[in-house]
Design an enzyme around this catalytic site. Sequence first.
Site, mmCIF file in Angstrom:
data_model
loop_
_atom_site.group_PDB
_atom_site.id
_atom_site.type_symbol
_atom_site.label_atom_id
_atom_site.label_comp_id
_atom_site.label_asym_id
_atom_site.label_seq_id
_atom_site.Cartn_x
_atom_site.Cartn_y
_atom_site.Cartn_z
ATOM 1 N N SER A 145 -5.634 -22.538 -3.884
ATOM 2 C CA SER A 145 -5.396 -23.948 -4.230
ATOM 3 C C SER A 145 -4.560 -24.606 -3.141
ATOM 4 O O SER A 145 -3.557 -24.044 -2.690
ATOM 5 C CB SER A 145 -4.644 -24.063 -5.556
ATOM 6 N N GLU A 156 4.824 -17.682 -11.624
ATOM 7 C CA GLU A 156 3.615 -18.505 -11.734
ATOM 8 C C GLU A 156 3.276 -18.732 -13.208
ATOM 9 O O GLU A 156 2.966 -19.845 -13.617
ATOM 10 C CB GLU A 156 2.449 -17.814 -11.025
ATOM 11 N N GLU A 162 -7.275 -12.117 -20.522
ATOM 12 C CA GLU A 162 -7.470 -10.696 -20.858
ATOM 13 C C GLU A 162 -6.347 -9.861 -20.240
ATOM 14 O O GLU A 162 -5.785 -8.968 -20.885
ATOM 15 C CB GLU A 162 -8.831 -10.198 -20.341
ATOM 16 N N SER A 215 -5.371 -13.856 -4.054
ATOM 17 C CA SER A 215 -6.684 -13.379 -4.515
ATOM 18 C C SER A 215 -7.659 -13.191 -3.361
ATOM 19 O O SER A 215 -7.632 -13.932 -2.381
ATOM 20 C CB SER A 215 -7.297 -14.388 -5.489
HETATM 21 C C1 LIG Z 1 -8.053 -23.175 -10.917
HETATM 22 C C2 LIG Z 1 -7.716 -21.891 -10.226
HETATM 23 C C3 LIG Z 1 -6.793 -21.889 -9.200
HETATM 24 C C4 LIG Z 1 -6.484 -20.696 -8.530
HETATM 25 N N1 LIG Z 1 -5.598 -20.740 -7.504
HETATM 26 C C5 LIG Z 1 -5.315 -19.609 -6.822
HETATM 27 C C6 LIG Z 1 -4.434 -19.642 -5.682
HETATM 28 O O1 LIG Z 1 -3.926 -20.695 -5.303
HETATM 29 N N2 LIG Z 1 -4.197 -18.499 -5.021
HETATM 30 C C7 LIG Z 1 -4.734 -17.302 -5.403
HETATM 31 O O2 LIG Z 1 -4.438 -16.302 -4.773
HETATM 32 N N3 LIG Z 1 -5.589 -17.222 -6.460
HETATM 33 C C8 LIG Z 1 -5.894 -18.355 -7.175
HETATM 34 N N4 LIG Z 1 -6.775 -18.302 -8.237
HETATM 35 C C9 LIG Z 1 -7.438 -17.036 -8.513
HETATM 36 C C10 LIG Z 1 -7.014 -16.356 -9.800
HETATM 37 O O3 LIG Z 1 -5.722 -15.824 -9.708
HETATM 38 C C11 LIG Z 1 -8.056 -15.269 -10.075
HETATM 39 O O4 LIG Z 1 -9.282 -15.931 -10.318
HETATM 40 C C12 LIG Z 1 -7.706 -14.409 -11.272
HETATM 41 O O5 LIG Z 1 -6.613 -13.586 -10.973
HETATM 42 C C13 LIG Z 1 -8.896 -13.532 -11.724
HETATM 43 O O6 LIG Z 1 -9.426 -12.821 -10.658
HETATM 44 P P1 LIG Z 1 -11.011 -12.828 -10.390
HETATM 45 O O7 LIG Z 1 -11.463 -14.253 -10.350
HETATM 46 O O8 LIG Z 1 -11.262 -11.994 -9.183
HETATM 47 O O9 LIG Z 1 -11.674 -12.182 -11.673
HETATM 48 P P2 LIG Z 1 -11.830 -10.627 -11.958
HETATM 49 O O10 LIG Z 1 -10.553 -9.934 -11.703
HETATM 50 O O11 LIG Z 1 -13.038 -10.124 -11.239
HETATM 51 O O12 LIG Z 1 -12.095 -10.620 -13.515
HETATM 52 C C14 LIG Z 1 -13.383 -10.951 -14.077
HETATM 53 C C15 LIG Z 1 -13.259 -10.850 -15.591
HETATM 54 O O13 LIG Z 1 -12.944 -9.499 -15.977
HETATM 55 C C16 LIG Z 1 -11.764 -9.470 -16.765
HETATM 56 N N5 LIG Z 1 -10.968 -8.272 -16.448
HETATM 57 C C17 LIG Z 1 -10.696 -7.779 -15.213
HETATM 58 N N6 LIG Z 1 -9.917 -6.685 -15.310
HETATM 59 C C18 LIG Z 1 -9.694 -6.464 -16.635
HETATM 60 C C19 LIG Z 1 -8.967 -5.488 -17.377
HETATM 61 N N7 LIG Z 1 -8.298 -4.495 -16.760
HETATM 62 N N8 LIG Z 1 -8.952 -5.576 -18.717
HETATM 63 C C20 LIG Z 1 -9.619 -6.592 -19.350
HETATM 64 N N9 LIG Z 1 -10.336 -7.542 -18.702
HETATM 65 C C21 LIG Z 1 -10.376 -7.476 -17.366
HETATM 66 C C22 LIG Z 1 -11.007 -10.722 -16.382
HETATM 67 O O14 LIG Z 1 -10.127 -11.124 -17.416
HETATM 68 C C23 LIG Z 1 -12.134 -11.708 -16.163
HETATM 69 O O15 LIG Z 1 -12.547 -12.275 -17.382
HETATM 70 C C24 LIG Z 1 -7.104 -19.484 -8.915
HETATM 71 C C25 LIG Z 1 -8.035 -19.490 -9.952
HETATM 72 C C26 LIG Z 1 -8.358 -20.679 -10.597
HETATM 73 C C27 LIG Z 1 -9.363 -20.645 -11.719
#
Ligand SMILES: Cc1cc2nc3c(=O)[nH]c(=O)nc-3n(C[C@H](O)[C@H](O)[C@H](O)COP(=O)(O)OP(=O)(O)OC[C@H]3O[C@@H](n4cnc5c(N)ncnc54)[C@H](O)[C@@H]3O)c2cc1C
Length: 395
Positions: free
Chosen positions: A149, A232, A365, A117
């Site tokens: 993480s 994952e 989502e 991410s």
């Molecule tokens: C506890 C925790 C541990 C994590 N650990 C890791 C890790 O070790 N390594 C790593 O790489 N990442 C990690 N992540 C990151 C995680 O994979 C991302 O937070 C996740 O993929 C969402 O990306 P974003 O936060 O950028 O949200 P965004 O992609 O910006 O999304 C924001 C909102 O919009 C919605 N959304 C976006 N696109 C769409 C669509 N096309 N249709 C419908 N809804 C949509 C999403 O569902 C969300 O509600 C971790 C996250 C958490 C919470």
Amino acid sequence: MTDDVRADLTNRARKLLSDNDPATCERLKFLRAQFDLGLAWVHYPKGLGGLGLPRAFQNYVDELLAKAGAPDNDPLRNSVGLGMAAPTIVEFGSQEQQSRFLRPLWTAEELWCQLFSEPEAGSDLAGLATRAVRDGDEWIVNGQKVWTSGAHKAKWAILIARTNPDAPKHAGLTYFVCDMTVPGVDVRPLRQITGEAEFNEVFLTDVRIPDCNRIAAEGQGWQVATATLNNERLAIGDSQIPREGGMIGVVAQTWRNNPTRRTPDLHDRLMQLWVEAEVMRLTGIRLRQKLAAGQPGPEGSAMKLNFARVAQRLTGLELEILADDGLRYADWTMRRPELVNLTGGDAGYRYLRAKGNSIEGGTSEILRNVIAERVLNMPPEPRQDKNIPWKELPR
Ligand SMILES: Cc1cc2nc3c(=O)[nH]c(=O)nc-3n(C[C@H](O)[C@H](O)[C@H](O)COP(=O)(O)OP(=O)(O)OC[C@H]3O[C@@H](n4cnc5c(N)ncnc54)[C@H](O)[C@@H]3O)c2cc1C
């Protein structure tokens, strides 16, 4: 399991125990010997800690070893390594990579993290901007990752970076293993809603990765990353637990311990969630049987989706059962937890930590989109950017 296989597994376990008495043997020596005898993950190939057997047979080995007081490899400490890096390396890694990485990964001598991410690329992971540029036998990597993480404990990371900005966004990615201890890797804690800092932002500045740590071909990163993400979801959503194990077990115990707090409404909701947790557990068994038979099904996405939904409802219900007591949060000091135990801590911790379940490993989502498009064959979301070179996309 046939009698021959059972006898072979029993003999191997006996040999392991007689050569390495758990009462006196050093833990790491025992774990290394377990790996070398193919008893680490029996479904992996021979020579890589396994015996090429169905995954379910591992339970038999684990029970034999647990009865004899053997140490385990503390799986929660290395969940990214075990659940994501290892299956990816087995599927796509070279022989040298498999031999180098898998043994210390399984024994948890080397912990792993996931550099996927980015601030502008989470759900839309293929839009990521971290660049890797070839320089002779090495790659030079620059960019920023986020929500990583365990990066502060990790020796290695699985990393996706853009190697060709002229290609459409999914086609220009390459997958690497990155040494987290080399110059240019800057790990900074991110404090989360629970008070602790499980994850980090990671800045990569001129980080050098030898080409021998590239997994699969240049440009094949998206295909490899998809396999990692599927694993994952399985790792998060499908833990092998006994009936009334996991979060339902914790909340059912809270219910039993608090007879004065019971109401018919709370009882109804608890029973409904108990049934849903049991259905999930049974679905997990079916999924593992189908995987063992070489028939991966759609249950992985559904399991992860439901795992998050049920965990959030259960932890909310637990707070309601506990009423005022549930609102007392034991410890909000900034901590760097050694491992993440979703059912650990107090009720407040469980409630807050469960919020992340519908985000980590792909949001709910996005999983609904996956199920709609790939399982139910519904029309896909329009994707205008599919064939446009990444560098021409608006950001
Ligand atoms: C506890 C925790 C541990 C994590 N650990 C890791 C890790 O070790 N390594 C790593 O790489 N990442 C990690 N992540 C990151 C995680 O994979 C991302 O937070 C996740 O993929 C969402 O990306 P974003 O936060 O950028 O949200 P965004 O992609 O910006 O999304 C924001 C909102 O919009 C919605 N959304 C976006 N696109 C769409 C669509 N096309 N249709 C419908 N809804 C949509 C999403 O569902 C969300 O509600 C971790 C996250 C958490 C919470």
